[in-house]
Design an enzyme around this catalytic site. Sequence first.
Site, PDB file in Angstrom:
ATOM      1  N   ASP A  38      21.864 -17.215  30.126  1.00 24.63           N
ATOM      2  CA  ASP A  38      20.584 -17.216  30.195  1.00 24.63           C
ATOM      3  C   ASP A  38      20.236 -15.962  31.188  1.00 24.63           C
ATOM      4  O   ASP A  38      20.971 -15.507  32.114  1.00 24.63           O
ATOM      5  CB  ASP A  38      20.502 -18.400  31.531  1.00 24.63           C
ATOM      6  N   HIS A 109      16.984 -26.398  23.176  1.00 30.95           N
ATOM      7  CA  HIS A 109      17.996 -25.397  23.692  1.00 30.95           C
ATOM      8  C   HIS A 109      18.591 -26.309  24.876  1.00 30.95           C
ATOM      9  O   HIS A 109      17.917 -27.353  25.374  1.00 30.95           O
ATOM     10  CB  HIS A 109      17.696 -24.254  24.378  1.00 30.95           C
ATOM     11  N   HIS A 111      21.014 -26.295  28.236  1.00 31.51           N
ATOM     12  CA  HIS A 111      21.492 -25.444  29.111  1.00 31.51           C
ATOM     13  C   HIS A 111      22.898 -25.821  29.517  1.00 31.51           C
ATOM     14  O   HIS A 111      23.222 -27.214  29.611  1.00 31.51           O
ATOM     15  CB  HIS A 111      20.570 -25.518  30.495  1.00 31.51           C
TER      16      HIS A 111
HETATM   17  P1  5GP Z   1      13.526 -23.989  29.744  1.00 31.48           P
HETATM   18  O1  5GP Z   1      12.739 -24.367  30.981  1.00 31.48           O
HETATM   19  O2  5GP Z   1      12.652 -24.060  28.774  1.00 31.48           O
HETATM   20  O3  5GP Z   1      14.345 -25.526  29.598  1.00 31.48           O
HETATM   21  O4  5GP Z   1      14.483 -22.947  30.033  1.00 31.48           O
HETATM   22  C1  5GP Z   1      14.376 -21.749  29.239  1.00 31.48           C
HETATM   23  C2  5GP Z   1      15.447 -20.767  29.810  1.00 31.48           C
HETATM   24  O5  5GP Z   1      15.187 -19.537  28.993  1.00 31.48           O
HETATM   25  C3  5GP Z   1      15.350 -20.349  31.306  1.00 31.48           C
HETATM   26  O6  5GP Z   1      16.349 -20.743  31.875  1.00 31.48           O
HETATM   27  C4  5GP Z   1      15.114 -18.843  31.383  1.00 31.48           C
HETATM   28  O7  5GP Z   1      15.696 -18.008  32.301  1.00 31.48           O
HETATM   29  C5  5GP Z   1      15.617 -18.467  30.043  1.00 31.48           C
HETATM   30  N1  5GP Z   1      15.032 -17.161  29.482  1.00 31.48           N
HETATM   31  C6  5GP Z   1      13.677 -17.120  29.468  1.00 31.48           C
HETATM   32  N2  5GP Z   1      13.469 -15.792  28.596  1.00 31.48           N
HETATM   33  C7  5GP Z   1      14.755 -15.272  28.331  1.00 31.48           C
HETATM   34  C8  5GP Z   1      15.298 -14.376  27.768  1.00 31.48           C
HETATM   35  O8  5GP Z   1      14.579 -13.458  27.089  1.00 31.48           O
HETATM   36  N3  5GP Z   1      16.646 -13.903  27.432  1.00 31.48           N
HETATM   37  C9  5GP Z   1      17.552 -14.968  27.904  1.00 31.48           C
HETATM   38  N4  5GP Z   1      18.862 -14.791  27.652  1.00 31.48           N
HETATM   39  N5  5GP Z   1      17.091 -16.285  28.501  1.00 31.48           N
HETATM   40  C10 5GP Z   1      15.799 -16.423  28.747  1.00 31.48           C
END
Ligand code: 5GP
Length: 124
Positions: A38, A109, A111
Amino acid sequence: MTMDFETYDDDNIFAKILLGELPNTTVYEDEHVLAFNDIAPQAPVHVLVIPKGRYIAHDDFHRDASDEEIVAFWRAVTAICSDLGVAAEGHRLIANQGAASGQLVPHFHVHILAGKNLGPLIAT
Ligand code: 5GP
């Protein structure tokens, strides 16, 4: 910004990572799955595991993906936890879906969080 969780957005960040248009730190890859660190880690270990198919969240993934994709995905999650050395010490899996969860990226996704005491399930 209102997020559309009904239609897959081919311009989402993870779609661009899958196309190689954005960089990532890959920790695992196979035919169906990619996993990478992340960009804003919330724990010493914070890995995102994504299917390579076009799925918005766990709802459509588990409804529309093939059995092969689903099995490959969860086997990969387990293998990554083992490879990272966090199977025995413990870890947390999180899959956000939709606005109420705070899902930011509309590509399914999971985590993987580990490497410290992760505290309560939900911050108060
Ligand atoms: P969500 O809130 O959708 O479950 O989590 C999305 C995750 O994607 C967040 O933890 C954020 O830090 C991560 N993220 C967002 N943009 C990028 C990126 O460009 N590269 C990576 N490796 N992680 C990202």
